[in-house]
Design a protein around this motif. Structure first.
Motif, PDB file in Angstrom:
ATOM      1  N   HIS A  73       0.825  -1.217   0.000  1.00  0.00           N
ATOM      2  CA  HIS A  73       0.000   0.000   0.000  1.00  0.00           C
ATOM      3  C   HIS A  73       0.856   1.262   0.000  1.00  0.00           C
ATOM      4  O   HIS A  73       0.321   2.370  -0.120  1.00  0.00           O
ATOM      5  N   LEU A  74       2.176   1.112   0.135  1.00  0.00           N
ATOM      6  CA  LEU A  74       3.077   2.262   0.148  1.00  0.00           C
ATOM      7  C   LEU A  74       3.816   2.346  -1.186  1.00  0.00           C
ATOM      8  O   LEU A  74       4.617   1.475  -1.519  1.00  0.00           O
ATOM      9  N   GLN A  75       3.542   3.370  -1.952  1.00  0.00           N
ATOM     10  CA  GLN A  75       4.186   3.503  -3.249  1.00  0.00           C
ATOM     11  C   GLN A  75       5.638   3.944  -3.075  1.00  0.00           C
ATOM     12  O   GLN A  75       5.945   4.801  -2.247  1.00  0.00           O
ATOM     13  N   PRO A  76       6.559   3.364  -3.870  1.00  0.00           N
ATOM     14  CA  PRO A  76       7.962   3.787  -3.805  1.00  0.00           C
ATOM     15  C   PRO A  76       8.103   5.253  -4.184  1.00  0.00           C
ATOM     16  O   PRO A  76       7.309   5.795  -4.960  1.00  0.00           O
ATOM     17  N   LYS A 201       4.179 -10.321  -9.592  1.00  0.00           N
ATOM     18  CA  LYS A 201       2.863  -9.677  -9.637  1.00  0.00           C
ATOM     19  C   LYS A 201       2.721  -8.654  -8.512  1.00  0.00           C
ATOM     20  O   LYS A 201       2.255  -7.524  -8.742  1.00  0.00           O
ATOM     21  N   HIS A 202       3.101  -9.021  -7.285  1.00  0.00           N
ATOM     22  CA  HIS A 202       2.944  -8.113  -6.153  1.00  0.00           C
ATOM     23  C   HIS A 202       3.875  -6.903  -6.277  1.00  0.00           C
ATOM     24  O   HIS A 202       3.493  -5.783  -5.921  1.00  0.00           O
ATOM     25  N   ILE A 203       5.089  -7.118  -6.769  1.00  0.00           N
ATOM     26  CA  ILE A 203       6.005  -5.991  -6.982  1.00  0.00           C
ATOM     27  C   ILE A 203       5.434  -5.059  -8.056  1.00  0.00           C
ATOM     28  O   ILE A 203       5.484  -3.831  -7.925  1.00  0.00           O
ATOM     29  N   SER A 204       4.890  -5.645  -9.117  1.00  0.00           N
ATOM     30  CA  SER A 204       4.267  -4.841 -10.173  1.00  0.00           C
ATOM     31  C   SER A 204       3.128  -3.995  -9.609  1.00  0.00           C
ATOM     32  O   SER A 204       3.012  -2.801  -9.911  1.00  0.00           O
ATOM     33  N   ASN A 205       2.295  -4.619  -8.782  1.00  0.00           N
ATOM     34  CA  ASN A 205       1.169  -3.885  -8.196  1.00  0.00           C
ATOM     35  C   ASN A 205       1.650  -2.718  -7.345  1.00  0.00           C
ATOM     36  O   ASN A 205       1.069  -1.633  -7.376  1.00  0.00           O
ATOM     37  N   ARG A 206       2.688  -2.957  -6.548  1.00  0.00           N
ATOM     38  CA  ARG A 206       3.185  -1.888  -5.682  1.00  0.00           C
ATOM     39  C   ARG A 206       3.716  -0.723  -6.513  1.00  0.00           C
ATOM     40  O   ARG A 206       3.625   0.436  -6.100  1.00  0.00           O
ATOM     41  N   HIS A 207       4.279  -1.022  -7.692  1.00  0.00           N
ATOM     42  CA  HIS A 207       4.815   0.031  -8.555  1.00  0.00           C
ATOM     43  C   HIS A 207       3.764   0.563  -9.535  1.00  0.00           C
ATOM     44  O   HIS A 207       4.099   1.338 -10.435  1.00  0.00           O
TER      45      HIS A 207
END
Length: 235
Positions: A73-76, A201-207
């Motif tokens: 939920h925290l965007q880089p 997939k989860h890394i893609s979603n976060r980004h």
């Protein structure tokens, strides 16, 4: 959500139980019947090392997936050079690729800055390129993996394409599910944990990036990550 949690725990427990049971069985054998058998001891120890490494890979992937989910939920907010990251990963695979008769071909500009988490993007690139080497290789001839980093208009993209056997269409929608495997034996033989594409997939979603999979039997597979314009530093 509760069903997913229960299934995840059951699958993780199963994946750990198999190598653990194997290790315990060999330890008991070495303590008993094979105590004085040097040839058997060397054979069993080799298998035990492989099973231990399998458990270690699985635990590493479980921890990685947990970390990504905790921060999803925290965007880089950091600026990173996607080209530098991908070049680093390609170089790290340079010893493995020739062993699998795979040639890595990288096409990229001098630099391409995006807003992202460096460690997570390294893990993402490792999973995609590693999978392409392991599952895109062919037993009877040399093949290649094309890694392309590019910018089109205001979007940045990372594309990894292999020229292997391809993936039947019915499997593609489920590839990012945790512990989903097309061929369980082949996956384990290649050191797979069944979590690599779930992590991607989860890394893609976060980004806030789009993750696309295209494949046809006999024509290879392409895995592509597209960053939106607001993730591109120059946008």
């Amino acid at each position: 959500t509760e069903r997913m949690r229960v299934d995840f725990i059951a699958n993780a427990s199963h994946e750990l139980r198999t190598p653990l049971a194997s290790l315990l069985g060999f330890v008991e054998t070495l303590q008993g019947p094979a105590r004085e058998d040097k040839a058997a001891r060397e054979h069993f120890l080799k298998i035990m090392v492989e099973q231990g490494r399998r458990m270690s890979r699985l635990i590493d992937d479980l921890l990685s997936l947990s970390r990504v989910e905790q921060h999803q939920h925290l965007q880089p907010t950091t600026h990173v050079d996607l080209v530098v990251i991908v070049r680093q990963v390609v170089e790290s695979f340079s010893p493995l690729a020739p062993e699998r008769h795979v040639k890595l071909i990288l096409e990229a500009p001098d630099s391409l800055s995006v807003i992202g988490d460096r460690d997570e993007l390294i893990r993402l690139a490792e999973n995609l390129i590693g999978n392409a080497i392991k599952y895109g290789s062919l037993p009877d001839r040399e093949t290649q993996v094309n890694i392309i980093v590019s910018q089109i208009d205001s979007e940045a993209s990372l594309s990894v394409r292999d020229h292997g056997a391809g993936i039947p269409p019915e499997h593609i929608p489920r590839l990012t599910e945790r512990f989903y495997r097309i061929d369980t034996n082949a996956s384990r033989a290649n050191g797979g944990t069944g979590l690599g594409l779930a992590i991607v997939k989860h890394i893609s979603n976060r980004h806030q990036a789009q993750f696309l999979i295209e494949s046809s039997p006999g024509l290879g597979s392409t895995f592509k990550l597209i960053f939106p314009s607001d993730r591109l530093l120059s946008a």
